[in-house]
Design a protein around this motif. Structure first.
Motif, PDB file in Angstrom:
ATOM      1  N   MET A  86       8.991   9.075  25.345  1.00 32.06           N
ATOM      2  CA  MET A  86       8.870   8.585  26.714  1.00 32.06           C
ATOM      3  C   MET A  86       8.851   7.058  26.746  1.00 32.06           C
ATOM      4  O   MET A  86       9.373   6.435  27.680  1.00 32.06           O
ATOM      5  CB  MET A  86       7.600   9.132  27.358  1.00 32.06           C
ATOM      6  CG  MET A  86       7.445   8.765  28.814  1.00 32.06           C
ATOM      7  SD  MET A  86       8.768   9.462  29.823  1.00 32.06           S
ATOM      8  CE  MET A  86       8.338  11.208  29.727  1.00 32.06           C
ATOM      9  N   LYS A  87       8.283   6.448  25.732  1.00 32.90           N
ATOM     10  CA  LYS A  87       8.281   4.984  25.651  1.00 32.90           C
ATOM     11  C   LYS A  87       9.707   4.450  25.627  1.00 32.90           C
ATOM     12  O   LYS A  87      10.024   3.447  26.268  1.00 32.90           O
ATOM     13  CB  LYS A  87       7.521   4.539  24.399  1.00 32.90           C
ATOM     14  CG  LYS A  87       7.430   3.029  24.236  1.00 32.90           C
ATOM     15  CD  LYS A  87       6.652   2.664  22.978  1.00 32.90           C
ATOM     16  CE  LYS A  87       6.587   1.157  22.794  1.00 32.90           C
ATOM     17  NZ  LYS A  87       5.827   0.788  21.555  1.00 32.90           N
ATOM     18  N   LYS A  97      11.191   4.810  29.196  1.00 30.86           N
ATOM     19  CA  LYS A  97      10.653   3.807  30.116  1.00 30.86           C
ATOM     20  C   LYS A  97      11.185   2.407  29.800  1.00 30.86           C
ATOM     21  O   LYS A  97      11.304   1.571  30.698  1.00 30.86           O
ATOM     22  CB  LYS A  97       9.123   3.826  30.064  1.00 30.86           C
ATOM     23  CG  LYS A  97       8.519   5.081  30.690  1.00 30.86           C
ATOM     24  CD  LYS A  97       6.997   5.043  30.682  1.00 30.86           C
ATOM     25  CE  LYS A  97       6.434   6.263  31.381  1.00 30.86           C
ATOM     26  NZ  LYS A  97       4.953   6.271  31.423  1.00 30.86           N
ATOM     27  N   ALA A 146      14.317   1.990  31.777  1.00 34.17           N
ATOM     28  CA  ALA A 146      14.247   2.334  33.192  1.00 34.17           C
ATOM     29  C   ALA A 146      14.496   1.123  34.076  1.00 34.17           C
ATOM     30  O   ALA A 146      14.036   0.014  33.794  1.00 34.17           O
ATOM     31  CB  ALA A 146      12.886   2.937  33.527  1.00 34.17           C
ATOM     32  N   PRO A 187      10.503   1.799  37.855  1.00 36.82           N
ATOM     33  CA  PRO A 187       9.378   2.510  37.260  1.00 36.82           C
ATOM     34  C   PRO A 187       9.007   3.790  37.995  1.00 36.82           C
ATOM     35  O   PRO A 187       8.379   4.679  37.423  1.00 36.82           O
ATOM     36  CB  PRO A 187       8.236   1.494  37.347  1.00 36.82           C
ATOM     37  CG  PRO A 187       8.900   0.171  37.409  1.00 36.82           C
ATOM     38  CD  PRO A 187      10.173   0.413  38.177  1.00 36.82           C
ATOM     39  N   GLN A 188       9.397   3.898  39.277  1.00 30.61           N
ATOM     40  CA  GLN A 188       9.101   5.099  40.045  1.00 30.61           C
ATOM     41  C   GLN A 188      10.119   6.214  39.804  1.00 30.61           C
ATOM     42  O   GLN A 188       9.862   7.379  40.109  1.00 30.61           O
ATOM     43  CB  GLN A 188       9.060   4.763  41.542  1.00 30.61           C
ATOM     44  CG  GLN A 188       8.035   3.713  41.911  1.00 30.61           C
ATOM     45  CD  GLN A 188       6.627   4.111  41.526  1.00 30.61           C
ATOM     46  OE1 GLN A 188       6.199   5.248  41.732  1.00 30.61           O
ATOM     47  NE2 GLN A 188       5.888   3.168  40.946  1.00 30.61           N
ATOM     48  N   TRP A 193      12.072   6.534  36.661  1.00 32.39           N
ATOM     49  CA  TRP A 193      12.534   6.119  35.339  1.00 32.39           C
ATOM     50  C   TRP A 193      13.430   7.142  34.666  1.00 32.39           C
ATOM     51  O   TRP A 193      14.168   6.801  33.758  1.00 32.39           O
ATOM     52  CB  TRP A 193      11.360   5.760  34.444  1.00 32.39           C
ATOM     53  CG  TRP A 193      10.113   6.553  34.649  1.00 32.39           C
ATOM     54  CD1 TRP A 193       9.085   6.253  35.483  1.00 32.39           C
ATOM     55  CD2 TRP A 193       9.758   7.773  34.016  1.00 32.39           C
ATOM     56  NE1 TRP A 193       8.110   7.210  35.415  1.00 32.39           N
ATOM     57  CE2 TRP A 193       8.492   8.159  34.510  1.00 32.39           C
ATOM     58  CE3 TRP A 193      10.370   8.593  33.068  1.00 32.39           C
ATOM     59  CZ2 TRP A 193       7.846   9.309  34.097  1.00 32.39           C
ATOM     60  CZ3 TRP A 193       9.722   9.742  32.654  1.00 32.39           C
ATOM     61  CH2 TRP A 193       8.475  10.087  33.171  1.00 32.39           C
ATOM     62  N   HIS A 194      13.398   8.405  35.103  1.00 32.49           N
ATOM     63  CA  HIS A 194      14.336   9.379  34.545  1.00 32.49           C
ATOM     64  C   HIS A 194      15.734   9.230  35.162  1.00 32.49           C
ATOM     65  O   HIS A 194      16.733   9.520  34.513  1.00 32.49           O
ATOM     66  CB  HIS A 194      13.863  10.813  34.821  1.00 32.49           C
ATOM     67  CG  HIS A 194      12.714  11.242  33.957  1.00 32.49           C
ATOM     68  ND1 HIS A 194      12.751  11.169  32.589  1.00 32.49           N
ATOM     69  CD2 HIS A 194      11.502  11.755  34.274  1.00 32.49           C
ATOM     70  CE1 HIS A 194      11.608  11.623  32.091  1.00 32.49           C
ATOM     71  NE2 HIS A 194      10.842  11.972  33.092  1.00 32.49           N
ATOM     72  N   TYR A 231      18.595   4.192  34.912  1.00 33.87           N
ATOM     73  CA  TYR A 231      18.328   3.478  33.666  1.00 33.87           C
ATOM     74  C   TYR A 231      19.432   2.456  33.405  1.00 33.87           C
ATOM     75  O   TYR A 231      20.532   2.520  33.957  1.00 33.87           O
ATOM     76  CB  TYR A 231      18.185   4.451  32.498  1.00 33.87           C
ATOM     77  CG  TYR A 231      19.348   5.407  32.311  1.00 33.87           C
ATOM     78  CD1 TYR A 231      20.446   5.055  31.532  1.00 33.87           C
ATOM     79  CD2 TYR A 231      19.333   6.667  32.898  1.00 33.87           C
ATOM     80  CE1 TYR A 231      21.506   5.923  31.348  1.00 33.87           C
ATOM     81  CE2 TYR A 231      20.392   7.554  32.725  1.00 33.87           C
ATOM     82  CZ  TYR A 231      21.468   7.170  31.946  1.00 33.87           C
ATOM     83  OH  TYR A 231      22.525   8.026  31.774  1.00 33.87           O
ATOM     84  N   TRP A 289      15.882  11.464  29.386  1.00 32.82           N
ATOM     85  CA  TRP A 289      14.644  12.208  29.115  1.00 32.82           C
ATOM     86  C   TRP A 289      14.238  12.006  27.669  1.00 32.82           C
ATOM     87  O   TRP A 289      15.004  11.467  26.871  1.00 32.82           O
ATOM     88  CB  TRP A 289      14.846  13.697  29.411  1.00 32.82           C
ATOM     89  CG  TRP A 289      13.597  14.344  29.935  1.00 32.82           C
ATOM     90  CD1 TRP A 289      12.573  14.867  29.193  1.00 32.82           C
ATOM     91  CD2 TRP A 289      13.233  14.511  31.295  1.00 32.82           C
ATOM     92  NE1 TRP A 289      11.596  15.362  30.017  1.00 32.82           N
ATOM     93  CE2 TRP A 289      11.966  15.154  31.318  1.00 32.82           C
ATOM     94  CE3 TRP A 289      13.837  14.185  32.505  1.00 32.82           C
ATOM     95  CZ2 TRP A 289      11.310  15.476  32.493  1.00 32.82           C
ATOM     96  CZ3 TRP A 289      13.187  14.512  33.681  1.00 32.82           C
ATOM     97  CH2 TRP A 289      11.938  15.149  33.673  1.00 32.82           C
ATOM     98  N   ASN A 290      13.027  12.436  27.341  1.00 35.48           N
ATOM     99  CA  ASN A 290      12.526  12.260  25.980  1.00 35.48           C
ATOM    100  C   ASN A 290      12.510  13.582  25.230  1.00 35.48           C
ATOM    101  O   ASN A 290      12.112  14.623  25.757  1.00 35.48           O
ATOM    102  CB  ASN A 290      11.129  11.641  25.975  1.00 35.48           C
ATOM    103  CG  ASN A 290      10.130  12.418  26.802  1.00 35.48           C
ATOM    104  OD1 ASN A 290      10.373  12.683  27.974  1.00 35.48           O
ATOM    105  ND2 ASN A 290       9.003  12.761  26.201  1.00 35.48           N
TER     106      ASN A 290
END
Length: 221
Positions: free
Chosen positions: A64-65, A68, A71, A74-75, A77-78, A81, A114-115
């Protein structure tokens, strides 16, 4: 986010060196790393018909880091990008280069980032669940256990609040947690689970009755 078990197995197999990348996506991943310094695990694609027909292209990064870090908002971020448009354009270019137009709907492409590590953790918990449940039933038959839930992690429900405290003091809960960690590590192909981040909790049926109308659906909701 839902992906099928087969889709996860494909990505996991690629990371473990047991599966081979589609040459088109292998070239795209190399280009993204060379162009932007972004390390992509793999892409999963599928056709969607709602709310409108499109190709959904999901780009998986390690953590996830990592997601982000690229991104734009930030609202969201998925969904938004960096270098998104360039990546889509390169994908279209490679589809045509590999003469794969029949495999993809290029008229409308929707992408998300996605992570991978969350999916790997979920798979570890899911794989270990049946084993730990059977182990607890066999080796802790004398413990005052009301219910074992290992759907997504492990929650052991004793009958009463007092028994939760007692089993913490007498070491039963500690031994169950240690056993659970053992079974998790058997399935932890990417070494993501540690004693500090594993999901294992102990509660009571008494608490469920008092605060959740005796309904485990409400408890886990």
């Amino acid at each position: 986010m839902y992906i099928s078990y087969d889709q996860y197995e494909l990505m996991a197999g690629i990371k473990l060196g047991k599966r081979v990348m589609d040459p088109l996506f292998a070239e795209l991943i190399d280009w993204i790393k060379a162009s932007f310094g972004i390390q992509v695990v793999y892409f999963i694609h599928e056709e969607q018909s709602q709310p409108q027909r499109c190709l959904l292209l999901r780009m998986f990064l390690e953590t996830m880091k990592d997601v982000k870090a690229i991104a734009v908002d930030p609202q969201n971020w998925h969904l938004e990008y960096k270098h998104q448009n360039e990546i889509i354009a390169k994908f279209v270019e490679l589809v045509r280069k590999h003469k794969r137009e029949g495999d993809f709907n290029l008229e409308r492409i929707r992408t998300i980032a996605w992570n991978f590590d969350d999916l790997a953790r979920e798979d570890t918990y899911r794989s270990a669940g049946p084993e730990i449940a059977e182990h607890i039933r066999t080796h802790y038959a004398d413990a005052p256990i009301h219910l074992i839930d290992c759907t997504y992690s492990l929650t052991v429900f004793y009958h009463t609040d007092e028994q939760v405290t007692e089993c913490q003091k007498n070491g039963i809960s500690g031994r169950i947690k240690a056993d659970y960690y053992y079974f998790l590590k058997k399935h932890d192909d990417f070494d993501l689970i540690t004693p500090d981040n594993m999901w294992c909790t102990f509660d009571s049926h008494e608490n469920v009755e008092k605060n959740y109308q005796g309904n485990y659906y409400y408890y886990f909701k």
